[in-house]
Design an enzyme around this catalytic site. Structure first.
Site, PDB file in Angstrom:
ATOM      1  N   CYS A 194      -5.581   2.090  -7.568  1.00 34.34           N
ATOM      2  CA  CYS A 194      -5.407   3.308  -8.369  1.00 34.34           C
ATOM      3  C   CYS A 194      -5.474   3.028  -9.866  1.00 34.34           C
ATOM      4  O   CYS A 194      -5.939   3.880 -10.623  1.00 34.34           O
ATOM      5  CB  CYS A 194      -4.080   3.966  -8.032  1.00 34.34           C
ATOM      6  SG  CYS A 194      -4.072   4.620  -6.367  1.00 34.34           S
ATOM      7  N   HIS A 237      -4.017   7.569  -2.077  1.00 35.70           N
ATOM      8  CA  HIS A 237      -2.750   7.486  -2.785  1.00 35.70           C
ATOM      9  C   HIS A 237      -2.647   8.712  -3.688  1.00 35.70           C
ATOM     10  O   HIS A 237      -3.621   9.455  -3.863  1.00 35.70           O
ATOM     11  CB  HIS A 237      -2.686   6.214  -3.629  1.00 35.70           C
ATOM     12  CG  HIS A 237      -2.629   4.946  -2.805  1.00 35.70           C
ATOM     13  ND1 HIS A 237      -2.648   3.697  -3.365  1.00 35.70           N
ATOM     14  CD2 HIS A 237      -2.537   4.770  -1.462  1.00 35.70           C
ATOM     15  CE1 HIS A 237      -2.568   2.785  -2.397  1.00 35.70           C
ATOM     16  NE2 HIS A 237      -2.514   3.403  -1.240  1.00 35.70           N
ATOM     17  N   CYS A 275      -1.191   1.145  -8.210  1.00 35.52           N
ATOM     18  CA  CYS A 275      -1.475  -0.152  -7.587  1.00 35.52           C
ATOM     19  C   CYS A 275      -2.663  -0.820  -8.270  1.00 35.52           C
ATOM     20  O   CYS A 275      -3.599  -0.161  -8.731  1.00 35.52           O
ATOM     21  CB  CYS A 275      -1.693   0.001  -6.089  1.00 35.52           C
ATOM     22  SG  CYS A 275      -3.049   1.063  -5.607  1.00 35.52           S
ATOM     23  N   GLU A 317      -2.515   9.116  -6.920  1.00 36.63           N
ATOM     24  CA  GLU A 317      -3.424   9.168  -8.063  1.00 36.63           C
ATOM     25  C   GLU A 317      -4.834   9.550  -7.607  1.00 36.63           C
ATOM     26  O   GLU A 317      -5.510  10.372  -8.236  1.00 36.63           O
ATOM     27  CB  GLU A 317      -3.499   7.808  -8.763  1.00 36.63           C
ATOM     28  CG  GLU A 317      -2.163   7.270  -9.253  1.00 36.63           C
ATOM     29  CD  GLU A 317      -1.459   6.392  -8.221  1.00 36.63           C
ATOM     30  OE1 GLU A 317      -1.537   6.697  -7.011  1.00 36.63           O
ATOM     31  OE2 GLU A 317      -0.834   5.401  -8.634  1.00 36.63           O
TER      32      GLU A 317
END
Ligand SMILES: [Zn+2]
Length: 149
Positions: free
Chosen positions: A88, A54, A79, A56
């Site tokens: 994350c 993701h 998330c 991040e």
């Protein structure tokens, strides 16, 4: 330096970057993240293909931890659940960033405020609602409750 103005500038950078996530990130939402220290972007990321990093995680990947006095700007709430990749919100907590700025909450029922609550519970300063309208108009078509992560 006016923090509010600075927050907008870096959030718009994250938004700009998030556009590069398309189309490979689908069906996940295209999210952008920049990490800022001393008013300089030290790292950045955007959503990779499903099952890969993701935004991040990509921004954190190349950096030496812990991060001291670093602020993370993320277009969507990080998330909070472990899907195909680690959460994350937890990765940000583990990295020791001091502040997280988020444009909009993730309406995914698995998240929806939980990511933000996790960060706050870990003692991280969280600011929600920076550049909301700009981020919303780009991101909302991709926000569905059936994201696979
Ligand atoms: Zn995530």
């Amino acid at each position: 330096m006016n923090t509010g103005k600075q927050d907008q500038t870096f959030m718009l950078e994250a938004l700009q970057l998030s556009k590069q996530a398309l189309p490979n990130c689908r069906p996940n939402p295209p999210v952008g993240c920049v990490l800022v220290k001393d008013q300089q972007i030290i790292s950045a990321g955007f959503t990779q293909k499903p099952g890969a990093m993701h935004a991040e995680a990509q921004a954190l990947a190349e950096l030496q931890l812990p991060l001291i006095d670093v602020c993370a700007y993320v277009t969507l709430e990080p998330c909070s659940f472990v899907g195909r990749t680690p959460a994350c919100a937890q990765s940000l907590i583990d990295s020791k960033v001091s502040r997280v700025v988020i444009a909009i909450l993730d309406p995914d029922p698995r998240n929806n405020g939980r990511g933000l609550a996790m960060l706050e519970a870990a003692g991280i300063e969280v600011k929600l609602g920076v550049c909301t309208s700009q981020v919303q108009s780009f991101l909302s078509p991709y926000l569905i409750s059936a994201t696979v992560y």
